[in-house]
Design an enzyme around this catalytic site. Structure first.
Site, PDB file in Angstrom:
ATOM      1  N   ARG A  57       0.817  -1.221   0.000  1.00 14.87           N
ATOM      2  CA  ARG A  57       0.000   0.000   0.000  1.00 14.87           C
ATOM      3  C   ARG A  57       0.850   1.271   0.000  1.00 14.87           C
ATOM      4  O   ARG A  57       0.318   2.361  -0.123  1.00 14.87           O
ATOM      5  CB  ARG A  57      -0.937  -0.001   1.199  1.00 14.87           C
ATOM      6  CG  ARG A  57      -2.020  -1.070   1.068  1.00 14.87           C
ATOM      7  CD  ARG A  57      -2.862  -1.123   2.291  1.00 14.87           C
ATOM      8  NE  ARG A  57      -2.042  -1.705   3.347  1.00 14.87           N
ATOM      9  CZ  ARG A  57      -2.505  -2.327   4.407  1.00 14.87           C
ATOM     10  NH1 ARG A  57      -3.797  -2.427   4.597  1.00 14.87           N
ATOM     11  NH2 ARG A  57      -1.713  -2.846   5.294  1.00 14.87           N
ATOM     12  N   CYS A  58       2.153   1.117   0.139  1.00 13.50           N
ATOM     13  CA  CYS A  58       3.059   2.266   0.227  1.00 13.50           C
ATOM     14  C   CYS A  58       3.715   2.511  -1.132  1.00 13.50           C
ATOM     15  O   CYS A  58       4.341   1.618  -1.704  1.00 13.50           O
ATOM     16  CB  CYS A  58       4.119   1.978   1.293  1.00 13.50           C
ATOM     17  SG  CYS A  58       5.458   3.168   1.337  1.00 13.50           S
ATOM     18  N   SER A  59       3.597   3.731  -1.638  1.00  5.45           N
ATOM     19  CA  SER A  59       4.172   4.037  -2.955  1.00  5.45           C
ATOM     20  C   SER A  59       5.695   3.911  -2.947  1.00  5.45           C
ATOM     21  O   SER A  59       6.285   3.445  -3.928  1.00  5.45           O
ATOM     22  CB  SER A  59       3.755   5.430  -3.411  1.00  5.45           C
ATOM     23  OG  SER A  59       4.270   6.428  -2.538  1.00  5.45           O
ATOM     24  N   ARG A  65       6.473   0.274  -3.210  1.00  2.72           N
ATOM     25  CA  ARG A  65       6.236  -0.217  -4.581  1.00  2.72           C
ATOM     26  C   ARG A  65       7.355   0.220  -5.516  1.00  2.72           C
ATOM     27  O   ARG A  65       7.779  -0.538  -6.390  1.00  2.72           O
ATOM     28  CB  ARG A  65       4.872   0.258  -5.092  1.00  2.72           C
ATOM     29  CG  ARG A  65       3.699  -0.420  -4.398  1.00  2.72           C
ATOM     30  CD  ARG A  65       2.368  -0.155  -5.100  1.00  2.72           C
ATOM     31  NE  ARG A  65       2.075   1.259  -5.288  1.00  2.72           N
ATOM     32  CZ  ARG A  65       1.410   2.018  -4.424  1.00  2.72           C
ATOM     33  NH1 ARG A  65       0.976   1.507  -3.294  1.00  2.72           N
ATOM     34  NH2 ARG A  65       1.174   3.284  -4.694  1.00  2.72           N
TER      35      ARG A  65
END
Length: 115
Positions: free
Chosen positions: A9-11, A14
């Site tokens: 969920r963390c950019s 990712r």
């Protein structure tokens, strides 16, 4: 062994995963929110990071404030236990390569370990 401690969920996490995939190296992904680290695993990771546990804490999380983790009286072990019980307190992403690790914020901080 290359391991990415990852929160999908963390950019930033990712981005680190994408960079790692582009490297062509074999690696594993540990979704630490679903598979929290044990106190022993966190201790090993902190040694690889060469950081005190406070540097691995996400101070803007609600749990950080609710548990009063800014309190300087708390021991390293108490802070480690807080991360074990509330894994979202752990900064991300973290890349571990053998006995070395880095908090990959920004993702290109991983490049030195991958070289």
């Amino acid at each position: 062994m290359i391991t990415l401690y990852h929160n999908n969920r963390c950019s930033k996490s990712r981005e680190a995963l994408a960079l790692l995939e582009q490297s062509g190296k074999d690696f594993s992904v540990r979704y630490y929110l679903e598979q929290p680290l044990s106190a022993d695993e966190l201790t090993v990771l902190l040694k690889a990071l060469q950081l005190p546990v406070r540097d691995l804490l996400r101070s803007k999380e609600d749990e950080y404030k609710a548990l009063d983790l800014a309190n300087p009286v708390l021991s390293e072990q108490q802070l480690i236990e807080a991360i074990v019980l509330h894994p979202k307190l752990m900064e991300r992403p973290v890349l571990q390569v053998g006995n070395q690790a880095v908090i990959a914020r920004p993702a290109d901080k991983m490049l030195a370990l991958l070289a």
